[in-house]
Design a protein around this motif. Structure first.
Motif, PDB file in Angstrom:
ATOM      1  N   THR A 131       0.809  -1.213   0.000  1.00 30.32           N
ATOM      2  CA  THR A 131       0.000   0.000   0.000  1.00 30.32           C
ATOM      3  C   THR A 131       0.846   1.269   0.000  1.00 30.32           C
ATOM      4  N   ASN A 132       2.152   1.130   0.119  1.00 31.30           N
ATOM      5  CA  ASN A 132       3.004   2.309   0.237  1.00 31.30           C
ATOM      6  C   ASN A 132       4.029   2.360  -0.893  1.00 31.30           C
ATOM      7  N   ILE A 133       3.620   1.979  -2.081  1.00 35.00           N
ATOM      8  CA  ILE A 133       4.504   2.008  -3.245  1.00 35.00           C
ATOM      9  C   ILE A 133       4.193   3.265  -4.045  1.00 35.00           C
ATOM     10  N   THR A 134       5.129   4.200  -4.049  1.00 37.55           N
ATOM     11  CA  THR A 134       4.905   5.483  -4.710  1.00 37.55           C
ATOM     12  C   THR A 134       5.335   5.428  -6.168  1.00 37.55           C
ATOM     13  N   ILE A 135       5.028   6.497  -6.900  1.00 33.13           N
ATOM     14  CA  ILE A 135       5.457   6.601  -8.296  1.00 33.13           C
ATOM     15  C   ILE A 135       6.976   6.633  -8.383  1.00 33.13           C
ATOM     16  N   VAL A 136       7.616   7.286  -7.420  1.00 38.00           N
ATOM     17  CA  VAL A 136       9.082   7.326  -7.388  1.00 38.00           C
ATOM     18  C   VAL A 136       9.647   5.925  -7.200  1.00 38.00           C
ATOM     19  N   ASP A 137       9.007   5.123  -6.344  1.00 37.13           N
ATOM     20  CA  ASP A 137       9.433   3.734  -6.154  1.00 37.13           C
ATOM     21  C   ASP A 137       9.335   2.951  -7.458  1.00 37.13           C
ATOM     22  N   PHE A 142      30.756  -3.988 -13.101  1.00 38.78           N
ATOM     23  CA  PHE A 142      31.113  -4.326 -11.727  1.00 38.78           C
ATOM     24  C   PHE A 142      30.987  -3.112 -10.808  1.00 38.78           C
ATOM     25  N   ALA A 143      31.285  -1.927 -11.335  1.00 39.97           N
ATOM     26  CA  ALA A 143      31.134  -0.713 -10.538  1.00 39.97           C
ATOM     27  C   ALA A 143      29.668  -0.494 -10.175  1.00 39.97           C
ATOM     28  N   VAL A 144      28.775  -0.622 -11.169  1.00 40.11           N
ATOM     29  CA  VAL A 144      27.348  -0.464 -10.910  1.00 40.11           C
ATOM     30  C   VAL A 144      26.851  -1.545  -9.957  1.00 40.11           C
ATOM     31  N   PHE A 145      27.346  -2.763 -10.132  1.00 41.98           N
ATOM     32  CA  PHE A 145      26.969  -3.878  -9.266  1.00 41.98           C
ATOM     33  C   PHE A 145      27.286  -3.560  -7.805  1.00 41.98           C
ATOM     34  N   PHE A 146      28.506  -3.114  -7.528  1.00 38.41           N
ATOM     35  CA  PHE A 146      28.904  -2.844  -6.151  1.00 38.41           C
ATOM     36  C   PHE A 146      28.208  -1.602  -5.591  1.00 38.41           C
ATOM     37  N   ILE A 147      27.917  -0.620  -6.443  1.00 37.28           N
ATOM     38  CA  ILE A 147      27.167   0.551  -5.984  1.00 37.28           C
ATOM     39  C   ILE A 147      25.760   0.150  -5.554  1.00 37.28           C
ATOM     40  N   LEU A 148      25.104  -0.651  -6.380  1.00 42.43           N
ATOM     41  CA  LEU A 148      23.757  -1.119  -6.027  1.00 42.43           C
ATOM     42  C   LEU A 148      23.793  -1.958  -4.748  1.00 42.43           C
ATOM     43  N   TYR A 149      24.810  -2.796  -4.639  1.00 34.90           N
ATOM     44  CA  TYR A 149      24.934  -3.628  -3.441  1.00 34.90           C
ATOM     45  C   TYR A 149      25.128  -2.759  -2.201  1.00 34.90           C
ATOM     46  N   TYR A 150      25.996  -1.749  -2.317  1.00 34.59           N
ATOM     47  CA  TYR A 150      26.282  -0.880  -1.168  1.00 34.59           C
ATOM     48  C   TYR A 150      25.058  -0.070  -0.761  1.00 34.59           C
ATOM     49  N   LEU A 151      24.317   0.421  -1.744  1.00 34.61           N
ATOM     50  CA  LEU A 151      23.202   1.319  -1.451  1.00 34.61           C
ATOM     51  C   LEU A 151      21.933   0.600  -1.017  1.00 34.61           C
ATOM     52  N   PHE A 152      21.724  -0.625  -1.506  1.00 31.21           N
ATOM     53  CA  PHE A 152      20.421  -1.251  -1.294  1.00 31.21           C
ATOM     54  C   PHE A 152      20.463  -2.623  -0.633  1.00 31.21           C
ATOM     55  N   VAL A 153      21.551  -3.349  -0.794  1.00 30.49           N
ATOM     56  CA  VAL A 153      21.560  -4.741  -0.343  1.00 30.49           C
ATOM     57  C   VAL A 153      22.112  -4.892   1.069  1.00 30.49           C
ATOM     58  N   ARG A 154      23.106  -4.115   1.428  1.00 29.30           N
ATOM     59  CA  ARG A 154      23.717  -4.233   2.743  1.00 29.30           C
ATOM     60  C   ARG A 154      22.688  -4.002   3.847  1.00 29.30           C
ATOM     61  N   ALA A 155      22.934  -4.642   4.997  1.00 34.12           N
ATOM     62  CA  ALA A 155      22.028  -4.473   6.130  1.00 34.12           C
ATOM     63  C   ALA A 155      22.016  -3.022   6.616  1.00 34.12           C
ATOM     64  N   LYS A 156      23.172  -2.363   6.578  1.00 34.31           N
ATOM     65  CA  LYS A 156      23.275  -0.966   7.007  1.00 34.31           C
ATOM     66  C   LYS A 156      23.325  -0.063   5.782  1.00 34.31           C
ATOM     67  N   SER A 157      22.283  -0.097   4.996  1.00 32.78           N
ATOM     68  CA  SER A 157      22.230   0.711   3.787  1.00 32.78           C
ATOM     69  C   SER A 157      21.997   2.183   4.128  1.00 32.78           C
ATOM     70  N   PRO A 158      22.697   3.102   3.429  1.00 29.78           N
ATOM     71  CA  PRO A 158      22.474   4.535   3.676  1.00 29.78           C
ATOM     72  C   PRO A 158      21.162   5.045   3.098  1.00 29.78           C
ATOM     73  N   ILE A 159      20.521   4.256   2.236  1.00 24.69           N
ATOM     74  CA  ILE A 159      19.249   4.639   1.631  1.00 24.69           C
ATOM     75  C   ILE A 159      18.106   4.230   2.551  1.00 24.69           C
ATOM     76  N   PRO A 160      17.111   5.108   2.737  1.00 28.32           N
ATOM     77  CA  PRO A 160      15.944   4.713   3.546  1.00 28.32           C
ATOM     78  C   PRO A 160      15.331   3.412   3.031  1.00 28.32           C
ATOM     79  N   ASP A 161      14.878   2.601   3.958  1.00 30.06           N
ATOM     80  CA  ASP A 161      14.384   1.268   3.600  1.00 30.06           C
ATOM     81  C   ASP A 161      13.109   1.371   2.774  1.00 30.06           C
ATOM     82  N   ARG A 162      13.206   0.989   1.513  1.00 32.05           N
ATOM     83  CA  ARG A 162      12.063   0.920   0.604  1.00 32.05           C
ATOM     84  C   ARG A 162      11.997  -0.512   0.077  1.00 32.05           C
ATOM     85  N   PRO A 163      11.129  -1.353   0.659  1.00 30.05           N
ATOM     86  CA  PRO A 163      11.108  -2.779   0.289  1.00 30.05           C
ATOM     87  C   PRO A 163      10.915  -3.031  -1.200  1.00 30.05           C
ATOM     88  N   PHE A 164      10.074  -2.226  -1.842  1.00 27.02           N
ATOM     89  CA  PHE A 164       9.807  -2.453  -3.267  1.00 27.02           C
ATOM     90  C   PHE A 164      11.049  -2.192  -4.114  1.00 27.02           C
TER      91      PHE A 164
END
Length: 204
Positions: free
Chosen positions: A42-48, A102-124
């Motif tokens: 119910t909380n999936i925005t257009i930005v998501d 590989f650069a994009v892969f590690f950036i995505l991993y760092y921003l979204f996959v790690r447990a301590k991600s700097p990006i606010p948690d957006r499950p979608f």
């Protein structure tokens, strides 16, 4: 003889084979595994939705590099012309800069996959990023396996059919995932989506 079949017949046969396999796998997945999605829908925005489509460029370019480059020149000229004017320059840039993936892969991993991600948690968004990463790894593995086959096989009719089947598998899964992202729904790619959900549940 088989080697004398017109190229368009080969393309149609391998495309139909890809579609049949995809439909069978999807129906089997629906039958064996009912949707037990516990994510908040119910909380999936257009930005998501828009953000969730962007990571799929990574597996798409990987698939075009591994399989599209080999089979697209044999497709009808109109289709090849569209490809040259749209995706081909991006694929060439991707191929000539192998470290980019590989650069994009590690950036995505760092921003979204790690447990301590700097990006606010957006499950979608996290779901689609993880799914795109997994599709990228699968495409890389399939591409490496195909290139490891004897060149005689890869240049044969059966090699072409295998390459075409893999290409349409890559293209169909990515198209389906992007379409679901735009709809604001979670994709249900057999095995792959379930693995992503398990990974996300383990981090909640």
């Amino acid at each position: 003889m088989a080697n004398q079949l017109p190229i368009w017949i080969i393309i149609i046969i391998s495309t139909l084979l890809s579609s049949i396999i995809g439909i069978v796998l999807y129906q089997a997945y629906i039958y064996l595994k009912k949707d037990n999605n516990n994510f908040n829908k119910t909380n999936i925005t257009i930005v998501d939705r828009a953000s969730s489509t962007l990571p799929y460029w990574l597996p798409l370019l990987e698939g075009l590099q591994n399989f599209g480059q080999q089979i697209l020149p044999d497709y009808p000229f109109s289709l090849m012309s569209i490809y040259k004017k749209t995706l081909m320059p991006i694929v060439i840039f991707y191929v000539t800069h192998p470290a980019l993936a590989f650069a994009v892969f590690f950036i995505l991993y760092y921003l979204f996959v790690r447990a301590k991600s700097p990006i606010p948690d957006r499950p979608f968004i996290r779901f689609n990023v993880l799914q795109s990463i997994l599709l990228f790894l699968i495409n890389s593995l399939l591409g490496a396996t195909f290139r490891a086959l004897p060149i005689e096989f890869r240049m044969s009719l059966y090699g072409f059919m295998l390459c075409n089947t893999l290409f349409w598998f890559v293209l169909s899964t990515i198209t389906y995932a992007v379409a679901k992202s735009i709809e604001g729904k979670y994709a249900k790619i057999p095995v792959i989506s379930q693995a992503v959900r398990i990974q996300i549940d383990n981090r909640l």
